[in-house]
Design a protein around this motif. Structure first.
Motif, short mmCIF file in Angstrom:
data_model
loop_
_atom_site.label_atom_id
_atom_site.label_comp_id
_atom_site.label_asym_id
_atom_site.label_seq_id
_atom_site.Cartn_x
_atom_site.Cartn_y
_atom_site.Cartn_z
N LEU A 314 0.86 -1.17 0.00
CA LEU A 314 0.00 0.00 0.00
C LEU A 314 0.90 1.23 0.00
N VAL A 315 0.42 2.31 -0.57
CA VAL A 315 1.03 3.62 -0.37
C VAL A 315 0.07 4.40 0.51
N VAL A 316 0.54 4.85 1.67
CA VAL A 316 -0.33 5.54 2.62
C VAL A 316 0.19 6.94 2.87
N ASP A 317 -0.70 7.79 3.37
CA ASP A 317 -0.34 9.18 3.65
C ASP A 317 -1.02 9.59 4.95
N ASP A 318 -0.22 10.01 5.92
CA ASP A 318 -0.74 10.48 7.21
C ASP A 318 -0.81 11.99 7.27
N GLY A 319 -0.75 12.63 6.12
CA GLY A 319 -0.74 14.08 6.06
C GLY A 319 0.64 14.66 5.92
N LYS A 320 1.67 13.79 6.00
CA LYS A 320 3.05 14.25 5.90
C LYS A 320 3.74 13.75 4.64
N GLY A 321 2.97 13.16 3.75
CA GLY A 321 3.55 12.65 2.51
C GLY A 321 3.41 11.14 2.40
N GLY A 322 3.61 10.65 1.18
CA GLY A 322 3.42 9.23 0.90
C GLY A 322 4.45 8.35 1.60
N VAL A 383 5.68 -10.56 7.57
CA VAL A 383 6.68 -9.51 7.70
C VAL A 383 6.15 -8.24 7.05
N VAL A 384 6.18 -7.14 7.80
CA VAL A 384 5.63 -5.87 7.34
C VAL A 384 6.72 -4.81 7.43
N SER A 385 6.86 -4.03 6.36
CA SER A 385 7.87 -2.96 6.33
C SER A 385 7.23 -1.66 5.88
N ALA A 386 7.76 -0.55 6.37
CA ALA A 386 7.31 0.78 5.97
C ALA A 386 8.52 1.62 5.63
N PHE A 387 8.36 2.54 4.67
CA PHE A 387 9.45 3.36 4.15
C PHE A 387 9.09 4.84 4.25
N ASN A 388 10.11 5.68 4.23
CA ASN A 388 9.89 7.12 4.27
C ASN A 388 9.86 7.72 2.88
N THR A 389 9.28 6.98 1.96
CA THR A 389 9.09 7.41 0.58
C THR A 389 7.97 6.57 -0.02
N PRO A 390 7.23 7.10 -0.98
CA PRO A 390 6.20 6.28 -1.63
C PRO A 390 6.77 5.32 -2.66
N ALA A 391 8.06 5.46 -3.01
CA ALA A 391 8.70 4.60 -3.99
C ALA A 391 10.15 4.39 -3.59
N GLN A 392 10.55 3.14 -3.40
CA GLN A 392 11.88 2.85 -2.88
C GLN A 392 13.01 3.35 -3.77
N ASN A 393 12.76 3.38 -5.09
CA ASN A 393 13.83 3.81 -5.99
C ASN A 393 13.88 5.32 -6.15
N GLU A 394 13.10 6.04 -5.34
CA GLU A 394 13.15 7.50 -5.32
C GLU A 394 13.66 7.97 -3.96
N ALA A 396 14.05 9.86 -0.33
CA ALA A 396 13.14 10.01 0.80
C ALA A 396 12.34 11.31 0.68
N THR A 397 11.08 11.26 1.05
CA THR A 397 10.21 12.44 0.98
C THR A 397 9.76 12.89 2.36
N ARG A 398 10.17 12.16 3.38
CA ARG A 398 9.78 12.47 4.76
C ARG A 398 10.88 11.90 5.68
N ASP A 399 10.88 12.34 6.94
CA ASP A 399 11.93 11.91 7.85
C ASP A 399 11.80 10.45 8.26
N ALA A 400 10.57 9.99 8.45
CA ALA A 400 10.34 8.64 8.95
C ALA A 400 9.12 8.03 8.25
N PRO A 401 8.98 6.73 8.25
CA PRO A 401 7.79 6.10 7.67
C PRO A 401 6.52 6.55 8.40
N ALA A 402 5.39 6.34 7.75
CA ALA A 402 4.11 6.75 8.32
C ALA A 402 3.69 5.86 9.48
N LEU A 403 4.20 4.64 9.54
CA LEU A 403 3.86 3.71 10.62
C LEU A 403 5.06 3.53 11.54
#
Length: 421
Positions: A314-322, A383-394, A396-403
């Motif tokens: 999933l790509v999620v957004d908590d108001g701070k970016g994807g 196994v569940v992982s979260a990233f600080n970007t909506p696309a791993q090959n791009e 980072a768009t935020r400091d930390a993941p949304a979760l």
């Protein structure tokens, strides 16, 4: 916002993939092994095309950084050298099968070469329809502009099944880096995907991989791959682009001869009613839907995976970016306990749990990956992982993941996975 549709694969490429070869050895770096294992599901689509020319490289690695998993229906022997074949010109016809009604390896090579432009051939290797594994042909082709590895395989599949959907659906660019891709239904009802991408998603070298996947209404599956180098890996780039254009890829992969090859293949025996059932993942769509139901209330889903195997995202957004969130739900994984869960917490019911923060696994700058990894006593791994970007090959768009790690742990330990996604 429309949902992203992703089937990969990349990266397994399929429900029929064999168990990870890494399961049989002790890892010096459990975290690295865990990182490779948790993305196994989305790589399944990439694995089969790697196997087409895997024997030409002698390197059993997928371009996205994981140990190669050879599907049970793909044959990839080691390379053997062969003399260069004669020049050939394009022709709408192809070789006739041998008198016994089968296609030999020579027939496969001849059929492929008659469909290629004029050029020279070397490193030829093929298998006909008489083997227990699918027929294929692979060679190095040079049209005068540089040597290029090229390989084709023929198999059967359920045309309405999940694997067929994986093979003929363009991957999501948030997961797989490529230049362009088209997926369309042909006049005869076949589904055809044409992709122009890269052997290495991080493009650390400019090895290009172009791929055609065809599934006919009666279940013939033809895969054609080409590179701009004489081997898919560990060979210097020999030309700017692979030799065949997208239109030529389509012409070769849709040639009628491959349907005749499939018709000459021995039928697989019916599964035994008393035999052990194969390990199967859960439908990716169901996994994604279940994951959505476990998200915190403050996040909005802006993208999700399509059909697949034991992987979903999933790509999620908590108001701070994807923020990309990915999950693997894998049965029968008890054999990884010693490698991936050596220092894990053990819950009262025997479930093993570990969490970690690590760099992102692709080329994006400053990308981090937070992970909760669990293994039930019955071998079910979530196994569940979260990233600080909506696309791993791009980048980072935020400091930390949304979760948070605590939220990822709660999702991975949810009892809904035990009941079935």
């Amino acid at each position: 916002m429309p949902e992203n549709q992703y089937t990969d694969p990349f990266e397994d490429r399929f429900a029929a993939a064999l168990r990870d070869t890494g399961h049989s050895f002790r890892a010096d770096d459990p975290a690295a092994l865990a990182g490779r294992g948790e993305v196994r599901g989305r790589r399944k689509q990439l694995l089969r095309r790697t196997a087409v020319l895997g024997g030409m490289t002698g390197v059993a690695l997928v371009g996205v950084g994981a140990t190669l998993l050879l599907p049970a229906d793909v044959h990839g022997p080691r390379r053997t050298s062969a003399a260069a074949g004669p020049a050939a010109t394009a022709s709408p016809s192809a070789a006739s099968p041998s008198p016994a009604g089968t296609f030999t390896g020579d027939d496969m090579l001849r059929s492929l070469k008659e469909l290629l432009p004029q050029g020279t051939f070397s490193e030829e290797q093929a298998q006909g329809t008489g083997a227990t594994t699918p027929p294929y042909a692979r060679l190095v082709f040079d049209d005068g502009a540089g040597a290029a590895a090229l390989g084709l395989s023929v198999d059967r599949t359920d045309p309405g099944g999940e694997q067929a959907a994986q093979w003929t659906t363009c991957p999501d660019k948030s997961i797989v880096s490529y230049d362009d891709c088209t997926s369309a239904t042909q006049p005869d009802g076949s589904r055809l995907m044409l992709l122009r991408g890269y052997e290495y998603p991080d493009r650390r070298v400019d090895t290009r991989w172009w791929n055609a996947e065809l599934v006919t209404p009666d279940g013939v599956h033809v895969t054609l791959s080409e590179w701009n180098a004489p081997a898919q890996k560990d060979a210097p780039v020999s030309r700017p682009q692979p030799p065949l254009s997208v239109e030529q890829l389509k012409e070769v992969v849709t040639a009628d001869v491959w349907r005749r090859v499939a018709a000459a293949m021995p039928r697989s025996p019916e599964p035994s009613v008393t035999g052990e059932a194969p390990l199967e993942g859960r439908p990716s769509g169901a996994i994604a839907k279940t994951l959505m139901g476990l998200l915190p209330e403050n996040v909005k889903v802006t993208g999700r995976s399509g059909p697949g195997g034991d992987y979903a995202y999933l790509v999620v957004d908590d108001g701070k970016g994807g923020s990309l969130v990915q999950i693997n739900v894998q049965p029968g994984m008890s054999d990884v306990a010693g490698d991936l869960f050596r220092d894990a917490e053990k819950l009262a019911d025997g479930t093993l749990v570990t969490t970690r923060k690590s760099p992102g696994e692709k080329a994006g700058k400053d990308v981090v990956m937070w992970t909760a990894d669990t293994l039930r006593p019955d071998g079910l791994r979530v196994v569940v992982s979260a990233f600080n970007t909506p696309a791993q090959n791009e980048d980072a768009t935020r400091d930390a993941p949304a979760l948070t790690l605590a939220q990822l742990r709660e999702i991975a330990l949810s009892t809904v996975w035990d009941a079935g996604a």
